[in-house]
Design an enzyme around this catalytic site. Structure first.
Site, PDB file in Angstrom:
ATOM      1  N   ASP A  24      -4.315   1.348  11.104  1.00  0.00           N
ATOM      2  CA  ASP A  24      -3.321   1.240  10.043  1.00  0.00           C
ATOM      3  C   ASP A  24      -3.938   0.359   8.961  1.00  0.00           C
ATOM      4  O   ASP A  24      -4.042  -0.850   9.119  1.00  0.00           O
ATOM      5  CB  ASP A  24      -2.031   0.618  10.590  1.00  0.00           C
ATOM      6  N   LYS A  86      -4.753  -1.719  -1.228  1.00  0.00           N
ATOM      7  CA  LYS A  86      -4.176  -0.389  -0.998  1.00  0.00           C
ATOM      8  C   LYS A  86      -3.390   0.092  -2.220  1.00  0.00           C
ATOM      9  O   LYS A  86      -3.341   1.287  -2.497  1.00  0.00           O
ATOM     10  CB  LYS A  86      -3.261  -0.443   0.230  1.00  0.00           C
ATOM     11  N   GLU A 186       1.745   8.087   7.839  1.00  0.00           N
ATOM     12  CA  GLU A 186       2.305   6.953   8.585  1.00  0.00           C
ATOM     13  C   GLU A 186       3.593   7.319   9.345  1.00  0.00           C
ATOM     14  O   GLU A 186       3.766   6.902  10.487  1.00  0.00           O
ATOM     15  CB  GLU A 186       2.533   5.781   7.633  1.00  0.00           C
ATOM     16  N   ASP A 210       9.968   3.147   5.885  1.00  0.00           N
ATOM     17  CA  ASP A 210       8.744   2.342   5.947  1.00  0.00           C
ATOM     18  C   ASP A 210       8.643   1.437   4.722  1.00  0.00           C
ATOM     19  O   ASP A 210       8.365   1.897   3.616  1.00  0.00           O
ATOM     20  CB  ASP A 210       7.534   3.280   6.021  1.00  0.00           C
TER      21      ASP A 210
END
Length: 613
Positions: A24, A86, A186, A210
């Protein structure tokens, strides 16, 4: 040559292969997990305490450090310590400039549309290179734990990540020495961690909410016979726990607990305040008041500040539900992912919207990595009965300016596939465009295998950058590839058909794959140099046009300086030094920006003369 345990003609993994880890790669924290005694476990640090590796990179005088040691440098060396990478993956400067004021490091704004670069001292880094450092740290962590080399990984990305962002993630993996077998969403990983989708007879519709450090997305999935289908997804690539911290900071500034001027001008002070806000958010998940270092905030005030942000996530849930054509009562599970979901107001708001208790039994920080490890185990052939779809054995793409390979369908992409990408011309009045199709994993087309080419002719003559050309790759289940090019403004099109497997043996495919890892660092350096040169050539052309069009507006000194700086950039563009090119480009852009603004103001003033507003 050693035989690779990948069946490259089908994309499946041979039995008895090495461990395939799950990663992850997060905005705030990253994790690596693997299957131990049939169960997914996240790997802890050497002290056996923390599974989370802060996604922070610090450039020291002699080494690059990642994780907790780098996080400590946020206050002492903020300009050399990079976080929230990210958020920058596959992004241009114009995508992230509103976020720039809250960063302590330097983002380069040479070109609004060019992929963003980060400057540390005199060096320039791409988000791919920075993400690779995080992945190297994760690779080292699990290799230390297992005392064996790890080469293969499944890496997760948000469901809304586009092709550019997914390819950037693959490239980062390759640069870290990892064979990225799958990029999976994800929410799919989170579902697998809860065991949803492992039963072939299962038919469920679930929601994955999320909320991480920098990104939010909600996905609605249908799982039937082990196949995951994303029915809808919604969210915000710039909404996460970082924004909760920002709300606290803004409140402290307004309340004069934080000095506004000092916060703006002193990077170390800014980081100290940012870390205090992050701590406050965590404390308020289980307390009524945060108070430390002359800074305080109550839970009720925190909830009041973040409610508009939470409301935005609920609106996204509403849109996703509508887009999925489902009713709330058809949803069997609501899975919570991301450390930010620990905030009590989030849990209660999501529960209230979906009329059911949310599912957060598995650590929301670890759930995605654990699911990725399960996906890796499936690819290794250890999960019986799971469907493994056919995939492309090697990447497929086209040649772009400077002989670069632009991947359109990446290796291990599911088949059949249909992917389109938009391009434009690089020369004024260009009427023809050659489309050359390649197969392989290297960054330069000269190192890959040419499959064919055709000419898209009859493009109406327009200035460079105006034509809209779409290249589509359509790959069917039999491996037949159709490449189609269309100029969208005029409607002209052309295509080519390339037959199955393209005449490569499994051994040849294996060699191409091994070469791509052997030369990953060298390839990225070549690509970065060529991209810098291409960008510099565009800036040189723009600079010359600007000087020519604005002779009457510029002073002699300004014209002379612009000409000199443009010549300096031309000289640098001929060199082999990517950082020197970027540095000269930045110098020219910084000098020309106020001149361009002045010219624009003059043009507007001229256009409005004699008109009433």
């Amino acid at each position: 040559m050693a035989k690779i345990p990948i069946n490259l003609s089908t994309g499946t993994i041979e039995q008895n292969s090495e461990i395939i880890v799950g990663i992850d790669l997060g905005t705030t924290n990253s994790l690596v997990a693997y299957i131990k005694d049939g169960k997914a476990v996240a790997v802890k640090d050497e002290n056996g305490k923390r599974t989370l590796v802060p996604s922070v990179i610090h450039f020291g005088p002699d080494e690059v450090i990642v994780g907790d040691p780098a996080r400590k440098k946020l206050i002492t060396h903020p300009e050399k310590t990079i976080y929230s990478v990210k958020r920058l993956m596959g992004k241009s400067y114009k995508d992230v400039n509103s976020f720039e004021n809250y960063l302590s490091y330097k983002i380069i704004d040479e070109d609004q549309d060019a992929l963003v670069k980060i400057q540390v001292d005199e060096k320039f880094y791409s988000p791919i290179e920075l993400s690779a450092e995080i992945l190297k740290a994760l690779k080292k962590r699990i290799e230390t734990r297992l005392n064996k080399s790890i080469q293969k990984a499944v890496i997760t990305v948000p469901a809304y990540f586009n092709d550019t962002q997914r390819q950037a993630t693959r490239d980062a993996g390759k640069l870290a020495g990892l064979d990225v077998l799958r990029i999976i969403n994800e929410p799919t990983a989170a579902s697998l961690a809860y065991g949803i989708g492992l039963d072939q007879n299962e038919d469920r519709k679930i929601v994955v909410y999320d909320l991480g450090g920098g990104t939010f997305d909600v996905s609605i999935l249908q799982i039937q016979q082990g196949i995951f289908e994303v029915l809808s997804t919604n969210g915000d690539t710039f909404l996460g726990g970082d924004d909760f911290d920002k709300k606290i900071i803004d409140y402290w500034i307004e309340d004069r607990q934080v000095d506004r001027v000092k916060f703006k001008e002193n990077k170390s002070y800014r980081q100290r305040v940012r870390l205090s806000a992050e701590e406050a958010k965590k404390i308020l998940s289980s307390a009524e008041l945060y108070k430390a270092d002359d800074l305080s905030i109550s839970l009720s005030k925190f909830n009041e500040l973040i409610k508009p942000l939470i409301d935005r996530t609920i609106e996204a849930c509403e849109i996703a539900l509508k887009d999925s054509n489902l009713k709330k009562e058809e949803i069997s599970n609501v899975i919570m992912v991301g450390g930010s979901t620990r905030v009590p107001l989030i849990k209660s708001s999501v529960s209230s919207f979906f009329d059911q208790q949310v599912n957060d039994k598995i650590d929301p920080d670890e759930v995605v990595a654990l699911g990725a490890a399960i996906q890796g185990d499936i690819l290794a052939g250890n999960q019986k009965g799971m469907l493994l779809l056919d995939v492309t054995p090697l990447s497929l793409g086209i040649e772009t300016v400077g002989g670069l390979m632009d991947v359109i369908i990446p290796r291990n992409n599911k088949v059949p596939a249909r992917v389109g990408r938009n391009y434009t011309t690089s020369v004024d009045g260009q009427k023809n465009l050659k489309v050359s199709v390649y197969q392989g994993e290297r960054d330069m087309v000269s190192d890959n295998r040419k499959l064919g080419e055709f000419i898209l002719s009859g493009i109406p003559p327009m200035p460079a950058g105006i034509p809209k050309i779409e290249i589509q790759f359509i790959l069917d289940a039999d491996g037949i590839l159709v490449v189609k090019a269309s100029e969208l403004r005029s409607g002209i099109s052309q295509n080519i058909e390339i037959r199955s497997q393209y005449g490569l043996s499994e051994e040849e495919m294996g060699k191409m794959l091994l070469d791509s890892f052997k030369h990953a660092e060298e390839d990225l350096a070549k690509r970065a140099l060529l991209e810098a040169r291409n960008e510099a050539n565009n800036v040189i052309l723009s600079s010359k046009k600007f000087i020519d069009h604005n002779k009457t507006l510029l002073t002699k000194e300004e014209t002379a300086t612009l000409i000199e700086m443009t010549k300096d950039l031309e000289m640098a563009a001929k060199s082999e030094d990517k950082d020197a090119i970027n540095h000269k480009m930045e110098t020219l852009n910084n000098y020309s920006r106020p001149l361009a603004e002045r010219a624009l103001d003059h043009a507007i003033s001229d256009a409005l003369k004699g008109k009433e507003l």
